[in-house]
Design a protein around this motif. Structure first.
Motif, short mmCIF file in Angstrom:
data_model
loop_
_atom_site.label_atom_id
_atom_site.label_comp_id
_atom_site.label_asym_id
_atom_site.label_seq_id
_atom_site.Cartn_x
_atom_site.Cartn_y
_atom_site.Cartn_z
N LYS A 121 0.82 -1.22 0.00
CA LYS A 121 0.00 0.00 0.00
C LYS A 121 0.85 1.26 0.00
N ALA A 122 2.04 1.21 0.61
CA ALA A 122 2.92 2.38 0.64
C ALA A 122 3.39 2.78 -0.75
N VAL A 123 3.37 1.82 -1.67
CA VAL A 123 3.74 2.12 -3.06
C VAL A 123 2.49 2.37 -3.91
N LEU A 124 1.45 1.61 -3.69
CA LEU A 124 0.25 1.70 -4.51
C LEU A 124 -0.41 3.08 -4.44
N LEU A 125 -0.56 3.62 -3.25
CA LEU A 125 -1.31 4.87 -3.11
C LEU A 125 -0.61 6.07 -3.76
N PRO A 126 0.67 6.32 -3.50
CA PRO A 126 1.33 7.43 -4.20
C PRO A 126 1.33 7.26 -5.71
N SER A 127 1.48 6.03 -6.18
CA SER A 127 1.49 5.77 -7.62
C SER A 127 0.17 6.17 -8.25
N ALA A 128 -0.94 5.81 -7.61
CA ALA A 128 -2.26 6.15 -8.14
C ALA A 128 -2.47 7.65 -8.19
N LEU A 129 -1.92 8.38 -7.23
CA LEU A 129 -2.13 9.83 -7.18
C LEU A 129 -1.23 10.60 -8.15
N LEU A 130 -0.16 9.98 -8.61
CA LEU A 130 0.72 10.64 -9.58
C LEU A 130 0.11 10.71 -10.98
N ILE A 131 -0.77 9.79 -11.30
CA ILE A 131 -1.35 9.75 -12.64
C ILE A 131 -2.16 11.00 -12.96
N PRO A 132 -3.04 11.48 -12.08
CA PRO A 132 -3.74 12.74 -12.38
C PRO A 132 -2.79 13.92 -12.55
N LEU A 133 -1.68 13.93 -11.82
CA LEU A 133 -0.69 15.00 -11.97
C LEU A 133 -0.11 15.00 -13.38
N GLY A 134 0.20 13.82 -13.90
CA GLY A 134 0.70 13.72 -15.27
C GLY A 134 -0.32 14.20 -16.27
N VAL A 135 -1.59 13.84 -16.05
CA VAL A 135 -2.65 14.26 -16.97
C VAL A 135 -2.79 15.78 -17.00
N VAL A 136 -2.73 16.42 -15.84
CA VAL A 136 -2.81 17.88 -15.79
C VAL A 136 -1.68 18.51 -16.60
N GLY A 178 -8.53 15.40 -25.38
CA GLY A 178 -8.69 16.03 -24.07
C GLY A 178 -9.61 15.27 -23.13
N PRO A 179 -10.87 14.98 -23.54
CA PRO A 179 -11.76 14.22 -22.65
C PRO A 179 -11.23 12.85 -22.27
N VAL A 180 -10.47 12.23 -23.17
CA VAL A 180 -9.91 10.91 -22.88
C VAL A 180 -8.89 11.01 -21.74
N TYR A 181 -8.03 12.03 -21.80
CA TYR A 181 -7.04 12.19 -20.74
C TYR A 181 -7.70 12.52 -19.40
N VAL A 182 -8.80 13.25 -19.42
CA VAL A 182 -9.53 13.52 -18.18
C VAL A 182 -9.99 12.21 -17.55
N MET A 183 -10.52 11.31 -18.37
CA MET A 183 -10.95 10.01 -17.85
C MET A 183 -9.77 9.21 -17.30
N VAL A 184 -8.63 9.27 -18.01
CA VAL A 184 -7.43 8.58 -17.54
C VAL A 184 -7.02 9.09 -16.16
N GLY A 185 -7.09 10.40 -15.96
CA GLY A 185 -6.71 10.98 -14.69
C GLY A 185 -7.61 10.58 -13.54
N ALA A 186 -8.87 10.27 -13.83
CA ALA A 186 -9.82 9.91 -12.77
C ALA A 186 -9.78 8.42 -12.43
N MET A 187 -9.34 7.60 -13.36
CA MET A 187 -9.46 6.15 -13.18
C MET A 187 -8.55 5.58 -12.09
N ALA A 188 -7.32 6.07 -12.02
CA ALA A 188 -6.38 5.50 -11.04
C ALA A 188 -6.80 5.78 -9.60
N PRO A 189 -7.15 7.02 -9.23
CA PRO A 189 -7.62 7.24 -7.86
C PRO A 189 -8.87 6.42 -7.52
N LEU A 190 -9.79 6.28 -8.49
CA LEU A 190 -10.97 5.47 -8.27
C LEU A 190 -10.59 4.02 -7.99
#
Length: 410
Positions: free
Chosen positions: A289-304, A378-390
């Motif tokens: 979990k110490a690796v999984l959670l930060p990894s999931a949160l980095l994906i929206p940052l990349g999308v932005v 653009g809309p595709v990347y928005v979806m990508v950014g939401a999927m990992a945190p979910l």
């Protein structure tokens, strides 16, 4: 050796993606039409994911790899003979059938050869083959296509597969059968695999009974909502670079490998980090979990970064961050079947997760084609950014604690 098999797997898989702008122009394919071709591969891949784990659990790792690699080798070479979209789709379907066997087979081999505390790093080494293959593919495939024609590019992976499977046949054995493994080494491997909750050695759980365990549903949720991110990158990146950034085939070959290099770094560092934490006394639950959670949160940052930049360099940087974070995430998700189930069930559990991933990736691929034809990326990347945190939230809620299954666990 499994890492090398995986490298070739991804060279075969990436060939169409790199050549997509060229082949689409020759065959007159829209984004939606291309998405259907990619989906035929995913359909074969998903069907095979549902069955390949069970096949591997039954016939073993050595024979299973020989079977599945033979199928994808023939299918890859047949792409060179495609004369229309229907033929291309048919060959992609067969390629998916063969290539799907690589992942449950590799997970099963890791469970056979490594104790629990070393599995994440071992998984990262074989999983690194996917990112290495994705790094190697763009420049090599673009070079062959530009100098000899795109059809010749489909022989690269197939030829390498034939050589490697010859070596596999002569040298790969399980620990119990390997003639060069010492008694001390065999005891070390076995000692790290014995868990009180395991079923008796050799006794596989009935396939349907696996769905009684929350560990299986956690893997399903995690892969359903994140695997489409990776399929989007490997299937659509060259098209994105051409249509949104104006890249030609030479530029794609020159630059499209960069995100996958960062994916390789994410894969190795994600696996190494959780393994290091376990060796330092952390529980499997806390380390993963110490690796999984930060990894999931980095994906929206990349999308932005991708959405709010006007430079090609920053767009590549944002895509690279998404690829890095995804691989750091997925290498730890890939260890969950072997973390939570005895080795005789690992292939089946991994195959179930792969089936969920395939279904989601098919749906998302078709959606991408529809959205891009009508709007933009653009809309595709928005979806990508939401999927990992979910996916991370669902994984935590369903899994609760990462632990071995018990005979009466629900």
């Amino acid at each position: 050796m499994i890492c090398l098999v995986t490298i070739i797997n991804y060279i075969d898989r990436q060939t169409l993606s790199v050549l997509a702008p060229t082949i689409r122009e020759q065959f007159g394919m829209s984004n939606a039409s291309y998405s259907r071709v990619v989906t035929t591969f995913l359909l074969g891949y998903t069907i095979s994911q549902a069955l390949s784990g069970k096949v591997l659990d039954r016939i073993g790792t050595r024979a299973g790899f020989l079977l599945f690699v033979s199928v994808w080798t023939v299918a890859s070479m047949l792409h060179a003979a495609a004369r229309n979209v229907a033929q291309l789709s048919a060959f992609r379907f067969v390629l998916g059938i063969g290539e799907a066997g690589n992942w449950p087979g590799a997970a099963k081999a890791v469970a056979e050869w490594f104790p629990i505390r070393e599995r994440a790093f071992a998984m990262s080494i074989f999983n690194g083959g996917s990112t290495i293959g994705a790094v190697v593919a763009p420049p090599v495939i673009a070079y062959v296509a530009l100098h000899y024609g795109w059809r010749y590019a489909f022989f690269i992976g197939g030829s390498l597969s034939l050589v490697l499977m010859t070596l596999w046949f002569f040298f790969f054995r399980t620990p119990s059968e390997h003639p060069r493994l010492s008694a001390q080494e065999r005891a070390y491997i076995a000692a790290g695999q014995v868990e009180s909750g395991d079923a008796p050695t050799g006794a596989r759980r009935p396939w349907l009974s696996l769905f009684r365990h929350r560990q299986v549903w956690a893997v399903i949720a995690a892969r359903f909502f994140t695997d489409p991110i990776w399929w989007f990158l490997i299937s659509w990146l060259p098209n994105y670079l051409k249509s949104e950034r104006g890249f030609g085939l030479a530029q794609i070959g020159l630059l499209a490998w960069i995100p996958f290099l960062f994916a390789d770094v994410g894969n190795l560092s994600g696996g190494a980090a959780s393994s290091l934490l376990i060796r330092r006394g952390w529980s499997v639950d806390a380390a993963r979990k110490a690796v999984l959670l930060p990894s999931a949160l980095l994906i929206p940052l990349g999308v932005v970064t991708i959405l709010y930049t006007h430079t090609d360099a920053m767009a590549i940087a944002g895509i690279s961050l998404v690829a890095f974070a995804f691989q750091s995430w997925i290498v730890n998700i890939h260890t969950i079947p072997s973390d939570t189930f005895p080795k005789q069930d690992v292939g089946s559990v991994f195959g179930i997760g792969g089936t969920a991933a395939g279904i989601a990736s098919m749906l998302f691929t078709l959606l991408v084609g529809w959205v891009v034809d009508r709007f933009s990326y653009g809309p595709v990347y928005v979806m990508v950014g939401a999927m990992a945190p979910l996916a991370a939230v669902l994984f935590l809620l369903i899994m609760r604690r990462i632990e071995r299954v018990r005979e009466h666990a629900i």
